[in-house]
Motif scaffolding. Sequence first.
Motif, PDB file in Angstrom:
ATOM      1  N   THR A  35       0.821  -1.210   0.000  1.00 17.44           N
ATOM      2  CA  THR A  35       0.000   0.000   0.000  1.00 17.44           C
ATOM      3  C   THR A  35       0.858   1.265   0.000  1.00 17.44           C
ATOM      4  OG1 THR A  35      -0.249  -0.263   2.405  1.00 17.44           O
ATOM      5  CG2 THR A  35      -2.057  -1.025   1.014  1.00 17.44           C
ATOM      6  N   MET A  36       2.055   1.176   0.567  1.00 18.56           N
ATOM      7  CA  MET A  36       2.952   2.329   0.507  1.00 18.56           C
ATOM      8  C   MET A  36       3.279   2.675  -0.942  1.00 18.56           C
ATOM      9  SD  MET A  36       5.629   1.618   3.641  1.00 18.56           S
ATOM     10  CE  MET A  36       6.357   3.248   3.538  1.00 18.56           C
ATOM     11  N   LYS A  37       3.546   1.656  -1.740  1.00 12.38           N
ATOM     12  CA  LYS A  37       3.853   1.865  -3.145  1.00 12.38           C
ATOM     13  C   LYS A  37       2.681   2.512  -3.875  1.00 12.38           C
ATOM     14  CE  LYS A  37       5.087  -0.545  -7.419  1.00 12.38           C
ATOM     15  NZ  LYS A  37       5.333  -1.859  -8.066  1.00 12.38           N
ATOM     16  N   LEU A  38       1.472   2.053  -3.562  1.00  7.94           N
ATOM     17  CA  LEU A  38       0.288   2.584  -4.234  1.00  7.94           C
ATOM     18  C   LEU A  38       0.000   4.026  -3.812  1.00  7.94           C
ATOM     19  CD1 LEU A  38      -1.901  -0.624  -3.975  1.00  7.94           C
ATOM     20  CD2 LEU A  38      -0.867   0.331  -6.054  1.00  7.94           C
ATOM     21  N   PHE A  39       0.218   4.342  -2.542  1.00 11.20           N
ATOM     22  CA  PHE A  39       0.067   5.737  -2.110  1.00 11.20           C
ATOM     23  C   PHE A  39       1.102   6.620  -2.801  1.00 11.20           C
ATOM     24  CE2 PHE A  39      -2.197   4.270   1.874  1.00 11.20           C
ATOM     25  CZ  PHE A  39      -3.361   4.979   1.629  1.00 11.20           C
ATOM     26  N   HIS A  40       2.313   6.106  -2.936  1.00 13.22           N
ATOM     27  CA  HIS A  40       3.362   6.843  -3.630  1.00 13.22           C
ATOM     28  C   HIS A  40       2.954   7.140  -5.081  1.00 13.22           C
ATOM     29  CE1 HIS A  40       7.399   8.118  -4.789  1.00 13.22           C
ATOM     30  NE2 HIS A  40       7.344   7.270  -5.797  1.00 13.22           N
ATOM     31  N   GLU A  41       2.362   6.154  -5.732  1.00 10.77           N
ATOM     32  CA  GLU A  41       1.911   6.339  -7.114  1.00 10.77           C
ATOM     33  C   GLU A  41       0.803   7.371  -7.219  1.00 10.77           C
ATOM     34  OE1 GLU A  41       0.847   2.427  -8.381  1.00 10.77           O
ATOM     35  OE2 GLU A  41       2.935   1.768  -8.641  1.00 10.77           O
ATOM     36  N   ASN A  42       0.097   7.601  -6.102  1.00 12.63           N
ATOM     37  CA  ASN A  42      -0.950   8.613  -6.075  1.00 12.63           C
ATOM     38  C   ASN A  42      -0.441   9.986  -5.659  1.00 12.63           C
ATOM     39  OD1 ASN A  42      -4.080   7.710  -6.395  1.00 12.63           O
ATOM     40  ND2 ASN A  42      -2.811   5.969  -5.818  1.00 12.63           N
ATOM     41  N   GLY A  43       0.881  10.115  -5.513  1.00 12.40           N
ATOM     42  CA  GLY A  43       1.469  11.430  -5.297  1.00 12.40           C
ATOM     43  C   GLY A  43       1.766  11.809  -3.866  1.00 12.40           C
ATOM     44  N   TYR A  44       1.657  10.866  -2.929  1.00 11.42           N
ATOM     45  CA  TYR A  44       1.935  11.177  -1.532  1.00 11.42           C
ATOM     46  C   TYR A  44       3.397  10.925  -1.181  1.00 11.42           C
ATOM     47  CZ  TYR A  44      -3.154  10.833  -1.248  1.00 11.42           C
ATOM     48  OH  TYR A  44      -4.493  10.997  -1.462  1.00 11.42           O
ATOM     49  N   GLU A  45       3.859  11.611  -0.155  1.00  9.81           N
ATOM     50  CA  GLU A  45       5.168  11.336   0.437  1.00  9.81           C
ATOM     51  C   GLU A  45       4.933  10.280   1.516  1.00  9.81           C
ATOM     52  OE1 GLU A  45       8.701  13.710   2.885  1.00  9.81           O
ATOM     53  OE2 GLU A  45       7.202  14.842   1.726  1.00  9.81           O
ATOM     54  N   VAL A  46       5.407   9.066   1.289  1.00 13.74           N
ATOM     55  CA  VAL A  46       4.980   7.941   2.123  1.00 13.74           C
ATOM     56  C   VAL A  46       6.028   7.529   3.158  1.00 13.74           C
ATOM     57  CG1 VAL A  46       3.409   7.016   0.382  1.00 13.74           C
ATOM     58  CG2 VAL A  46       5.782   6.247   0.421  1.00 13.74           C
ATOM     59  N   TYR A  47       5.511   7.130   4.321  1.00 12.82           N
ATOM     60  CA  TYR A  47       6.319   6.616   5.417  1.00 12.82           C
ATOM     61  C   TYR A  47       5.583   5.426   6.017  1.00 12.82           C
ATOM     62  CZ  TYR A  47       8.577  11.199   5.112  1.00 12.82           C
ATOM     63  OH  TYR A  47       9.231  12.323   4.670  1.00 12.82           O
ATOM     64  N   GLY A  48       6.329   4.548   6.666  1.00 13.15           N
ATOM     65  CA  GLY A  48       5.705   3.371   7.247  1.00 13.15           C
ATOM     66  C   GLY A  48       6.093   3.164   8.692  1.00 13.15           C
ATOM     67  N   ALA A  49       5.257   2.401   9.388  1.00  9.56           N
ATOM     68  CA  ALA A  49       5.547   1.964  10.747  1.00  9.56           C
ATOM     69  C   ALA A  49       5.063   0.532  10.882  1.00  9.56           C
ATOM     70  CB  ALA A  49       4.845   2.850  11.773  1.00  9.56           C
ATOM     71  N   ASP A  50       5.862  -0.304  11.520  1.00  9.62           N
ATOM     72  CA  ASP A  50       5.447  -1.689  11.713  1.00  9.62           C
ATOM     73  C   ASP A  50       6.179  -2.275  12.902  1.00  9.62           C
ATOM     74  OD1 ASP A  50       4.247  -4.232  11.280  1.00  9.62           O
ATOM     75  OD2 ASP A  50       4.174  -3.810   9.138  1.00  9.62           O
ATOM     76  N   ILE A  51       5.762  -3.487  13.269  1.00  6.54           N
ATOM     77  CA  ILE A  51       6.372  -4.183  14.400  1.00  6.54           C
ATOM     78  C   ILE A  51       7.514  -5.071  13.938  1.00  6.54           C
ATOM     79  CG2 ILE A  51       5.935  -5.871  16.234  1.00  6.54           C
ATOM     80  CD1 ILE A  51       3.098  -4.797  16.432  1.00  6.54           C
ATOM     81  N   GLU A  52       7.353  -5.693  12.764  1.00 12.00           N
ATOM     82  CA  GLU A  52       8.388  -6.595  12.263  1.00 12.00           C
ATOM     83  C   GLU A  52       8.666  -6.332  10.793  1.00 12.00           C
ATOM     84  OE1 GLU A  52       6.097 -10.622  10.862  1.00 12.00           O
ATOM     85  OE2 GLU A  52       6.489 -10.434  12.995  1.00 12.00           O
ATOM     86  N   LYS A  53       9.872  -6.689  10.361  1.00 16.45           N
ATOM     87  CA  LYS A  53      10.275  -6.480   8.977  1.00 16.45           C
ATOM     88  C   LYS A  53       9.785  -7.622   8.098  1.00 16.45           C
ATOM     89  CE  LYS A  53      14.454  -3.837  10.051  1.00 16.45           C
ATOM     90  NZ  LYS A  53      15.923  -3.723   9.853  1.00 16.45           N
ATOM     91  N   PHE A  54       9.509  -7.277   6.853  1.00 12.54           N
ATOM     92  CA  PHE A  54       9.133  -8.283   5.861  1.00 12.54           C
ATOM     93  C   PHE A  54      10.197  -8.240   4.777  1.00 12.54           C
ATOM     94  CE2 PHE A  54       6.553  -9.792   2.182  1.00 12.54           C
ATOM     95  CZ  PHE A  54       6.219 -11.035   2.686  1.00 12.54           C
ATOM     96  N   GLU A  55      11.246  -9.011   4.973  1.00 15.12           N
ATOM     97  CA  GLU A  55      12.424  -8.928   4.120  1.00 15.12           C
ATOM     98  C   GLU A  55      12.141  -9.388   2.701  1.00 15.12           C
ATOM     99  OE1 GLU A  55      14.857  -7.396   5.091  1.00 15.12           O
ATOM    100  OE2 GLU A  55      14.869  -7.503   7.265  1.00 15.12           O
ATOM    101  N   GLU A  56      11.116 -10.234   2.515  1.00 18.46           N
ATOM    102  CA  GLU A  56      10.855 -10.791   1.197  1.00 18.46           C
ATOM    103  C   GLU A  56      10.137  -9.829   0.270  1.00 18.46           C
ATOM    104  OE1 GLU A  56      10.255 -12.268   4.043  1.00 18.46           O
ATOM    105  OE2 GLU A  56      11.801 -13.808   3.984  1.00 18.46           O
ATOM    106  N   SER A  57       9.760  -8.655   0.772  1.00 18.56           N
ATOM    107  CA  SER A  57       9.023  -7.707  -0.057  1.00 18.56           C
ATOM    108  C   SER A  57       9.821  -7.317  -1.288  1.00 18.56           C
ATOM    109  CB  SER A  57       8.701  -6.439   0.748  1.00 18.56           C
ATOM    110  OG  SER A  57       8.122  -5.466  -0.095  1.00 18.56           O
ATOM    111  N   ASP A  58       9.161  -7.374  -2.442  1.00 20.80           N
ATOM    112  CA  ASP A  58       9.834  -6.969  -3.671  1.00 20.80           C
ATOM    113  C   ASP A  58       9.405  -5.561  -4.088  1.00 20.80           C
ATOM    114  OD1 ASP A  58       7.234  -7.440  -4.407  1.00 20.80           O
ATOM    115  OD2 ASP A  58       7.690  -8.862  -6.018  1.00 20.80           O
ATOM    116  N   GLU A  59       8.730  -4.846  -3.185  1.00 16.75           N
ATOM    117  CA  GLU A  59       8.336  -3.483  -3.489  1.00 16.75           C
ATOM    118  C   GLU A  59       9.547  -2.559  -3.330  1.00 16.75           C
ATOM    119  OE1 GLU A  59       5.614  -3.240  -4.794  1.00 16.75           O
ATOM    120  OE2 GLU A  59       4.403  -4.889  -4.056  1.00 16.75           O
ATOM    121  N   GLU A  60       9.383  -1.342  -3.817  1.00 17.75           N
ATOM    122  CA  GLU A  60      10.463  -0.365  -3.712  1.00 17.75           C
ATOM    123  C   GLU A  60      10.761  -0.072  -2.246  1.00 17.75           C
ATOM    124  OE1 GLU A  60       9.742   3.096  -6.148  1.00 17.75           O
ATOM    125  OE2 GLU A  60       8.588   1.911  -7.567  1.00 17.75           O
ATOM    126  N   LYS A  61      11.933   0.466  -2.000  1.00 12.85           N
ATOM    127  CA  LYS A  61      12.342   0.773  -0.638  1.00 12.85           C
ATOM    128  C   LYS A  61      11.728   2.097  -0.184  1.00 12.85           C
ATOM    129  CE  LYS A  61      15.054  -2.813  -0.157  1.00 12.85           C
ATOM    130  NZ  LYS A  61      14.748  -3.884   0.802  1.00 12.85           N
TER     131      LYS A  61
END
Length: 231
Positions: free
Chosen positions: A48-74
């Motif tokens: 969803t961060m990637k999709l918000f970025h595509e909609n023109g937002y400056e995106v940031y995330g917060a989570d409890i654990e990392k998902f290293e397998e993600s193939d989305e942009e950093k």
Amino acid sequence: MKKYLEVIYSKDRKIYSDYDKKFINFLSKNFFKGSGKILDIGCGTKRTMKLFHENGYEVYGADIEKFEESDEEKYEVRYNNFENEKLNYNNDYFDFIFCKSVIEHLNNTKNIFNESFRVLKPGGTIIMLTPSWRHTYWGPFYIDSTHVTPFTEASLHDSFLMSNFKNIKVDIFYQFPLVWKLNFLKYFCKLISVFPLPYFPLHFKKKIYPDFINTLIRFSNEPMLFGYAKK
């Protein structure tokens, strides 16, 4: 030991659709209007961060654990315990906050509401979604073994209120784009839920329908609460 995201978002459970894109477009058009900084709480795979970025937002995330397998942009994601720690962002920093399928995993939910209020700018908008206990108490709520805190329309409303949010609105939300356009179709979803049709993963059998049919049955039975508020 495997982590939560590795199990719940494993490849064998993945459903390929454009739902997330349609959902983020819907939020951008109707609730997160304009541009600005958005925090995705419980960003998980960063989809969803990637999709918000595509909609023109400056995106940031917060989570409890990392998902290293993600193939989305950093993207910038900061990690902490939502139960009792502060979000690792400054006061009054975000224009928008998005939080879907997170608060039901927390024993102490008050902290994340308070922290969301702290990091949101005055006048900023927050959207929170969580399973509707009124619709899922009979079984679907506990499809996920890490669900611990159910919410009703009243309890979600009051959680916002106790953290000083205003302009609060809580609705029942069906995860079908066509229902967002034609609200009367929610009655069709209610009709489907009357029949005890098995679906994956509630009955955890081999998928017996195409993904579209399984999704139609599942999310007719599992509407969410859609909470909206302003700081």
